[in-house]
Design an enzyme around this catalytic site. Structure first.
Site, PDB file in Angstrom:
ATOM      1  CB  SER A   1      45.589   5.129  30.603  1.00 55.91           C
ATOM      2  OG  SER A   1      44.784   6.005  31.360  1.00 55.91           O
TER       3      SER A   1
ATOM      4  NE  ARG B   1      49.309  17.871  51.915  1.00 55.41           N
ATOM      5  CZ  ARG B   1      48.921  19.108  51.620  1.00 55.41           C
ATOM      6  NH1 ARG B   1      49.191  19.630  50.446  1.00 55.41           N
ATOM      7  NH2 ARG B   1      48.256  19.830  52.494  1.00 55.41           N
TER       8      ARG B   1
ATOM      9  CG  HIS C   1      38.555  16.598  38.506  1.00 51.08           C
ATOM     10  ND1 HIS C   1      39.040  15.872  39.568  1.00 51.08           N
ATOM     11  CD2 HIS C   1      37.231  16.789  38.742  1.00 51.08           C
ATOM     12  CE1 HIS C   1      38.051  15.632  40.422  1.00 51.08           C
ATOM     13  NE2 HIS C   1      36.945  16.174  39.938  1.00 51.08           N
TER      14      HIS C   1
ATOM     15  CD  GLU D   1      38.459  26.850  45.680  1.00 53.47           C
ATOM     16  OE1 GLU D   1      37.294  26.430  45.823  1.00 53.47           O
ATOM     17  OE2 GLU D   1      38.727  28.041  45.428  1.00 53.47           O
TER      18      GLU D   1
ATOM     19  CG  ASP E   1      40.000  18.562  41.690  1.00 56.55           C
ATOM     20  OD1 ASP E   1      41.093  18.420  41.125  1.00 56.55           O
ATOM     21  OD2 ASP E   1      39.494  17.703  42.421  1.00 56.55           O
TER      22      ASP E   1
ATOM     23  CD  GLU F   1      40.365  11.121  32.510  1.00 54.47           C
ATOM     24  OE1 GLU F   1      41.568  10.897  32.733  1.00 54.47           O
ATOM     25  OE2 GLU F   1      39.457  10.801  33.308  1.00 54.47           O
TER      26      GLU F   1
END
Length: 217
Positions: A14, A66, A110, A144, A146, A175
């Site tokens: 979205s 990762r 966020h 770090e 968010d 958002e």
């Protein structure tokens, strides 16, 4: 000169759709050259294809770590020579190597007023904490989680009968406004970052519920 954007997304897309609309409406001086997802069935991939944007799924299961996945993705993104890399609901914690590769041109959104309620399920955290207000934040991505320098925030009240779902939907509406706005500012070269302090050149400040104030979205 148009700003070349790469988008990483994991979900329904979205925010990607809102960014594409901002570009098509002529509000964002940019183009999206590539959308990458770690989820094969991500709605964002479908949205990208519908809009003629190259869409790629890369399966994390094929990588031993990762870090290995992020290094591969970073190399693929570099081929696009992006001016900006946008995380739009990208549900992976980035390795330090990836963040370093795109430092200063890597943005995330966020669903809280960071530094409050970092990490997963920020909306649920806000309700359980008893917060009266929460919202959403567009910020630079740093190592770090968010906790990068803040570009723009929108404030959303937490209502007495809110569930995680109802609060999430109200936040999402903001958002879709502040993310395209932040991208517009970036592409116009109006964002000036000095450590944690971010100034938007010629922006209006001090207006509620968004600070600095929305101009176009």
């Amino acid at each position: 000169m148009s700003c070349n954007i790469v988008v990483l997304a994991s979900g329904r897309g979205s925010n990607l759709r809102a960014i594409i609309k901002g570009i098509k409406d002529g509000k964002i001086n940019g183009n999206i050259s590539l959308v990458i997802s770690n989820k094969k069935d991500a709605g964002a991939l479908k949205i990208a294809k519908e809009n003629g944007i190259e869409a790629k799924f890369y399966d994390p299961a094929f990588f031993a770590s990762r870090r290995g996945y992020d290094i591969y993705i970073a190399e693929r993104i570099r081929k696009e020579n992006p001016d900006l890399v946008v995380l739009a609901g990208y549900m992976r914690i980035l390795s330090d190597e990836f963040v370093e590769a795109f430092e200063g041109k890597l943005l995330n959104i966020h669903p809280s007023l960071i530094p409050a309620f970092q990490g997963l399920k920020a909306q649920k955290q806000a309700i359980e904490y008893g917060a009266r207000f929460t919202g959403c934040t567009v910020h630079f991505v740093e190592k770090e989680l968010d906790n990068g320098a803040i570009i723009i925030q929108a404030v959303v009240p937490v209502l007495p009968d809110d569930t995680e779902e109802t609060l999430s939907e109200r936040i999402l509406k903001y958002e879709h406004k502040i993310y395209p706005q932040a991208i517009k500012w970036f592409c116009d070269g109006r964002i000036k970052k000095n450590g944690r302090n971010v100034i938007i050149e010629n922006a209006k400040y001090g207006e509620v519920p968004v600070n600095p104030a929305l101009e176009d979205f």
